[in-house]
Design an enzyme around this catalytic site. Sequence first.
Site, PDB file in Angstrom:
ATOM      1  N   ASP A 233       0.700  -1.443   0.359  1.00  0.00           N
ATOM      2  CA  ASP A 233       0.111   0.036   0.160  1.00  0.00           C
ATOM      3  C   ASP A 233       0.520   1.649  -0.109  1.00  0.00           C
ATOM      4  O   ASP A 233       1.759   1.976   0.893  1.00  0.00           O
ATOM      5  CB  ASP A 233      -0.803  -0.090   1.114  1.00  0.00           C
ATOM      6  CG  ASP A 233      -2.041   1.425   1.348  1.00  0.00           C
ATOM      7  OD1 ASP A 233      -1.428   1.980   1.150  1.00  0.00           O
ATOM      8  OD2 ASP A 233      -3.094   1.117   0.659  1.00  0.00           O
ATOM      9  N   ARG A 234       0.497   1.684  -0.727  1.00  0.00           N
ATOM     10  CA  ARG A 234       1.664   3.585  -0.944  1.00  0.00           C
ATOM     11  C   ARG A 234       1.385   4.093   0.119  1.00  0.00           C
ATOM     12  O   ARG A 234       2.185   4.841   0.736  1.00  0.00           O
ATOM     13  CB  ARG A 234       1.078   3.703  -1.995  1.00  0.00           C
ATOM     14  CG  ARG A 234       1.894   3.460  -3.666  1.00  0.00           C
ATOM     15  CD  ARG A 234       1.566   2.046  -3.612  1.00  0.00           C
ATOM     16  NE  ARG A 234      -0.579   2.325  -3.540  1.00  0.00           N
ATOM     17  CZ  ARG A 234      -1.276   0.824  -4.121  1.00  0.00           C
ATOM     18  NH1 ARG A 234      -0.893  -0.010  -3.732  1.00  0.00           N
ATOM     19  NH2 ARG A 234      -2.590   1.255  -4.018  1.00  0.00           N
ATOM     20  N   THR A 235      -0.053   4.447   0.233  1.00  0.00           N
ATOM     21  CA  THR A 235      -0.149   5.090   1.729  1.00  0.00           C
ATOM     22  C   THR A 235       0.525   4.892   2.494  1.00  0.00           C
ATOM     23  O   THR A 235       1.091   5.776   3.671  1.00  0.00           O
ATOM     24  CB  THR A 235      -1.225   5.505   1.616  1.00  0.00           C
ATOM     25  OG1 THR A 235      -2.405   6.054   0.849  1.00  0.00           O
ATOM     26  CG2 THR A 235      -2.389   6.196   3.189  1.00  0.00           C
ATOM     27  N   CYS A 268      -2.618   4.907 -10.758  1.00  0.00           N
ATOM     28  CA  CYS A 268      -2.882   5.292  -9.021  1.00  0.00           C
ATOM     29  C   CYS A 268      -1.617   6.796  -8.396  1.00  0.00           C
ATOM     30  O   CYS A 268      -1.061   6.993  -8.850  1.00  0.00           O
ATOM     31  CB  CYS A 268      -1.875   4.073  -8.290  1.00  0.00           C
ATOM     32  SG  CYS A 268      -2.353   4.572  -6.783  1.00  0.00           S
ATOM     33  N   THR A 270      -1.224   8.004  -5.618  1.00  0.00           N
ATOM     34  CA  THR A 270      -0.266   8.170  -4.525  1.00  0.00           C
ATOM     35  C   THR A 270       0.847   7.348  -5.216  1.00  0.00           C
ATOM     36  O   THR A 270       2.158   7.804  -4.480  1.00  0.00           O
ATOM     37  CB  THR A 270      -0.908   7.281  -3.667  1.00  0.00           C
ATOM     38  OG1 THR A 270      -1.982   7.724  -3.305  1.00  0.00           O
ATOM     39  CG2 THR A 270      -0.037   7.198  -2.413  1.00  0.00           C
ATOM     40  N   ALA A 271       0.808   6.661  -5.978  1.00  0.00           N
ATOM     41  CA  ALA A 271       1.919   6.219  -6.744  1.00  0.00           C
ATOM     42  C   ALA A 271       2.790   6.798  -7.472  1.00  0.00           C
ATOM     43  O   ALA A 271       4.188   6.430  -7.755  1.00  0.00           O
ATOM     44  CB  ALA A 271       1.458   4.684  -7.630  1.00  0.00           C
ATOM     45  N   THR A 312      -6.306  10.415  -1.138  1.00  0.00           N
ATOM     46  CA  THR A 312      -5.202  10.159   0.208  1.00  0.00           C
ATOM     47  C   THR A 312      -4.294  11.225   0.501  1.00  0.00           C
ATOM     48  O   THR A 312      -3.825  11.524   0.425  1.00  0.00           O
ATOM     49  CB  THR A 312      -4.543   8.652  -0.508  1.00  0.00           C
ATOM     50  OG1 THR A 312      -3.157   8.993  -0.645  1.00  0.00           O
ATOM     51  CG2 THR A 312      -5.272   7.940  -0.857  1.00  0.00           C
ATOM     52  N   LYS A 354     -12.804   0.782  -1.258  1.00  0.00           N
ATOM     53  CA  LYS A 354     -12.143   0.124  -1.944  1.00  0.00           C
ATOM     54  C   LYS A 354     -12.547  -1.671  -1.005  1.00  0.00           C
ATOM     55  O   LYS A 354     -11.900  -2.549  -1.661  1.00  0.00           O
ATOM     56  CB  LYS A 354      -9.987   0.060  -1.242  1.00  0.00           C
ATOM     57  CG  LYS A 354      -9.633   1.069  -1.894  1.00  0.00           C
ATOM     58  CD  LYS A 354      -8.599   0.914  -1.214  1.00  0.00           C
ATOM     59  CE  LYS A 354      -7.094   2.081  -1.829  1.00  0.00           C
ATOM     60  NZ  LYS A 354      -6.832   1.288  -3.265  1.00  0.00           N
ATOM     61  N   CYS A 385      -7.934  10.314  -6.166  1.00  0.00           N
ATOM     62  CA  CYS A 385      -7.702   8.697  -6.166  1.00  0.00           C
ATOM     63  C   CYS A 385      -8.497   8.012  -7.124  1.00  0.00           C
ATOM     64  O   CYS A 385      -9.491   8.306  -7.360  1.00  0.00           O
ATOM     65  CB  CYS A 385      -8.388   8.565  -4.306  1.00  0.00           C
ATOM     66  SG  CYS A 385      -8.010   6.807  -3.884  1.00  0.00           S
TER      67      CYS A 385
END
Length: 423
Positions: A233-235, A268, A270-271, A312, A354, A385
């Site tokens: 998970d990036r976050t 994505c 956040t990625a 996020t 999610k 997001c």
Amino acid sequence: MDQTLFGIVGRDRVVRSSDLLAGLRELAAADRDRQRGHGRTGSLGESTLAGELTLPGESTLPGESTLPGESTLPGGSTLSGKSTLPDKPPLPDLDGLDIFDACRHLAEQGATALLLRSARHQHLLPLLIDEVGIPVIGWRTVLPASMDNAAPAWHAMGSADSVNPMDLDRRLADYALKMAGRAARQAFRLGVVGGVGPAATVDFLSKVVRSTQAARDQDHIKVLLEQNPQIPDRTACLLNGGADPSVALYATCRRLERQGASAIAIPCNTAHAFVPRIASRLGIPVIDMIAETLDHIVHQQGSAVRIGLLATTGTVNSGVYASAAAQRGLTLLTPSAAAQAEVMEAIYGPQGIKAGHTTGLCKDALRVAMDELVEQGARVVILGCTELPLVFREAAIDVQGWRVALVDPTDVLARRCVALARA
């Protein structure tokens, strides 16, 4: 000594340039022997070029005739009907899958170009070139398009003389020598890092399809997808020191690159905090969804518009949007800490996106944050997001008396990917 290697489809091993023409002619002779023995036409090395049409100038090669007008190839070797190549038995009938496997086998041996004599397999040339990655040369490569459906008298380019098989083989060999070492032009392939998250990936791919002007299946772009939900998970990494997703993201990108991707899309937001470290190690570009989104807003709304960001906490805190906005002189607004907590609950909570929810509590929580952004003056809101467009599919909504534009970065990314494929 010239060590350039070539593959003749129908022979198991690659050959040097000095053996190229003789190898083609031995293949033709072996096929003629097979045809006489079985009473049928059509094989990998066939020299009948339109159904059962036999071209003038047939020869009893290999090794029994002297050929007028032979050409001397690089390396000083004069190619004639005689060859040092090992004898090969007549070839069986092969289908398209056999042809493809033969091309891959020869390419793996180091061939810099492949030659395909078979008349009945010439229609495979575009596919083979695209899939194998090196030049694949056939009759259609060296003869005018007007000769595609061979008439009884094939005419040489710029000449009224009939084209005989020996001359065609010479043309194939000469053209192969010119093309050796050149990369074949392949169709654009979009590599997609999927699974971040899974539903957002499916949504992105549907947008790629919708963004493509197509009248048939073949008009759509090629997509290589790795759906990898196991990417950490990036976050969680950005906020809590969780597992670093960089290695998994990078490994996925490298696999897509090795599979022939022309460019990579990561749907994505956040990625993208990790993309700069990854992109510098790749030989193909990673399309910057953040930059594309902000450029789209400037193009549509101008640079004076105030922009709100729903994303996020990891994306917000990473500064990927703030930095890109500052570079463009844009005003970017983010929710308060309390409203941001509502956004995170809408995405990650038990009733969140999610978890498969797109209405009810998650949508209500997002509207709270959106109301706050509009109160701050936002007239455009980025759905930052990739799960958020699953909730808000409208291009604009009414918020506190204002018509607020909603910008979906995955839609912007999909359109950019299609534009690159068509460039």
